[in-house]
Scaffold this active site. Structure first.
Site, PDB file in Angstrom:
ATOM      1  N   ASN A 185       0.763  -1.271   0.021  1.00 28.54           N
ATOM      2  CA  ASN A 185       0.147  -0.135  -0.102  1.00 28.54           C
ATOM      3  C   ASN A 185       0.975   1.137  -0.095  1.00 28.54           C
ATOM      4  OD1 ASN A 185      -1.715   1.878   0.360  1.00 28.54           O
ATOM      5  ND2 ASN A 185      -2.309   1.252   2.507  1.00 28.54           N
ATOM      6  N   LYS A 230       0.241   4.087  -0.282  1.00 26.43           N
ATOM      7  CA  LYS A 230      -0.683   5.477   0.199  1.00 26.43           C
ATOM      8  C   LYS A 230      -0.461   6.729  -0.537  1.00 26.43           C
ATOM      9  CE  LYS A 230      -0.122   3.191   4.798  1.00 26.43           C
ATOM     10  NZ  LYS A 230      -0.282   3.388   6.279  1.00 26.43           N
ATOM     11  N   HIS A 242      -9.637   0.617   5.206  1.00 26.06           N
ATOM     12  CA  HIS A 242      -8.229   1.074   5.757  1.00 26.06           C
ATOM     13  C   HIS A 242      -8.397   1.779   6.999  1.00 26.06           C
ATOM     14  CE1 HIS A 242      -4.096   2.146   6.587  1.00 26.06           C
ATOM     15  NE2 HIS A 242      -3.820   1.306   5.916  1.00 26.06           N
ATOM     16  N   GLU A 259      -6.826   4.334   8.022  1.00 29.20           N
ATOM     17  CA  GLU A 259      -6.820   5.746   7.738  1.00 29.20           C
ATOM     18  C   GLU A 259      -8.057   6.179   7.215  1.00 29.20           C
ATOM     19  OE1 GLU A 259      -1.916   5.349   7.222  1.00 29.20           O
ATOM     20  OE2 GLU A 259      -3.372   5.469   5.538  1.00 29.20           O
ATOM     21  N   GLU A 318      -5.105  -4.855  10.890  1.00 30.35           N
ATOM     22  CA  GLU A 318      -4.268  -3.735  11.250  1.00 30.35           C
ATOM     23  C   GLU A 318      -4.357  -3.591  12.589  1.00 30.35           C
ATOM     24  OE1 GLU A 318      -4.343  -0.185   8.389  1.00 30.35           O
ATOM     25  OE2 GLU A 318      -6.426  -0.802   8.572  1.00 30.35           O
ATOM     26  N   GLY A 326       3.340   3.418  13.771  1.00 30.63           N
ATOM     27  CA  GLY A 326       3.652   4.948  14.083  1.00 30.63           C
ATOM     28  C   GLY A 326       3.631   5.297  15.448  1.00 30.63           C
ATOM     29  N   SER A 368       3.371  -2.694  10.582  1.00 29.05           N
ATOM     30  CA  SER A 368       4.592  -2.578  10.455  1.00 29.05           C
ATOM     31  C   SER A 368       5.585  -3.703  10.232  1.00 29.05           C
ATOM     32  CB  SER A 368       5.049  -1.766  11.899  1.00 29.05           C
ATOM     33  OG  SER A 368       4.467  -0.558  12.193  1.00 29.05           O
TER      34      SER A 368
END
Length: 252
Positions: free
Chosen positions: A9, A11, A96, A98, A168, A174, A213
């Site tokens: 991905n 992004k 997703h 986000e 996820e 992060g 990650s």
């Protein structure tokens, strides 16, 4: 035998020319990785046509990062599933974290997007996962179960055969916190159990990717787990060498 998948991905990263070079790099090194691994790259919309051309002749599949909930019409700025399919996409990432967090995507919206994906012969990579507050409150199982029941349970048995799930751990992306391979296996096994409650034995065939990650240094440990069938890769997908190295994390 479930598919082994490494999906990148990208992004909102790379300009079109950079994306083409990245795709060419992945194609060039593909032969170093077991043919049993299915690679997918998901560039920004602006790159899809040129990246499709760069992938031509390889077995690397093309995916999009999102699609509209509607088929067509007066929806300024939206991109229909039919449009991305026409450019050569075989996959589309939906739900997703986000998109849920920043753009308020709900299960209602995602049901419409899933319908559009299937109507256009796209395989959804449907994302589920909990945030840090939900994990610390030990609500992660409940959150993931709801995300599956509210959307995936609405699929037909035939549609379910053409689905990829991506887990996820939003709290491990992060934040400086890291999900262990055992934590990944625990939640992946739980996801498969929730899928089996609706779809029975077919749940054993559904690939479940880890999206927290994943990098060359931890891919082999994570992919060795029974219910982890690959990764949905973010940052490490932006370097062809790293992306391919993750694919080498699968035991041959």
């Amino acid at each position: 035998m479930r598919k082994k998948i490494v999906a990148g991905n990208w992004k909102m990263n790379t300009l079109p020319a950079e994306g083409v070079e990245l795709a060419k790099g992945v194609v060039a090194g593909r032969g170093e990785v077991c043919s049993c691994v299915n690679f997918i790259v998901c560039p920004p919309f602006t790159h899809l046509s040129e990246v499709a051309a760069a992938l031509k002749g390889s077995d690397i599949e093309l995916g999009a990062q999102n699609c509209a909930a509607e088929a067509k019409g007066a929806y300024t700025g939206e991109v229909a599933a039919s449009m991305i399919a026409a450019l050569g996409c075989k996959y589309v990432i939906l739900g997703h974290s986000e998109r849920r967090q920043y753009y308020g995507e709900t299960s209602e919206t995602l049901n419409k997007k899933m319908a559009q994906a299937y109507e256009n012969s796209l395989t959804p990579i449907y994302c589920v996962g909990e945030n840090l507050a939900e994990r610390e409150a030990e609500k992660h199982f409940d959150v993931v179960k709801a995300q599956i029941e509210e959307v995936v349970y609405n699929l037909t048995a035939e549609q379910f055969k053409n689905l990829v799930i991506a887990y996820e751990p939003v709290w491990a992306i992060g934040t400086g916190k890291t999900a262990t391979a055992d934590q990944a296996q625990e939640i992946h096994a739980y996801i498969r159990k929730v899928l089996a409650a609706k779809f029975g034995a077919a749940a054993e065939e559904c690939p479940i990717l880890y999206g927290g990650s994943c990098k060359p240094s931890n891919a082999a440990e994570i992919f060795a787990k029974q219910d982890v069938d690959g990764g949905l890769i973010g940052g490490a997908a932006l370097k062809a060498e790293d992306f391919l190295a993750i694919g080498k994390g699968f035991a041959k």
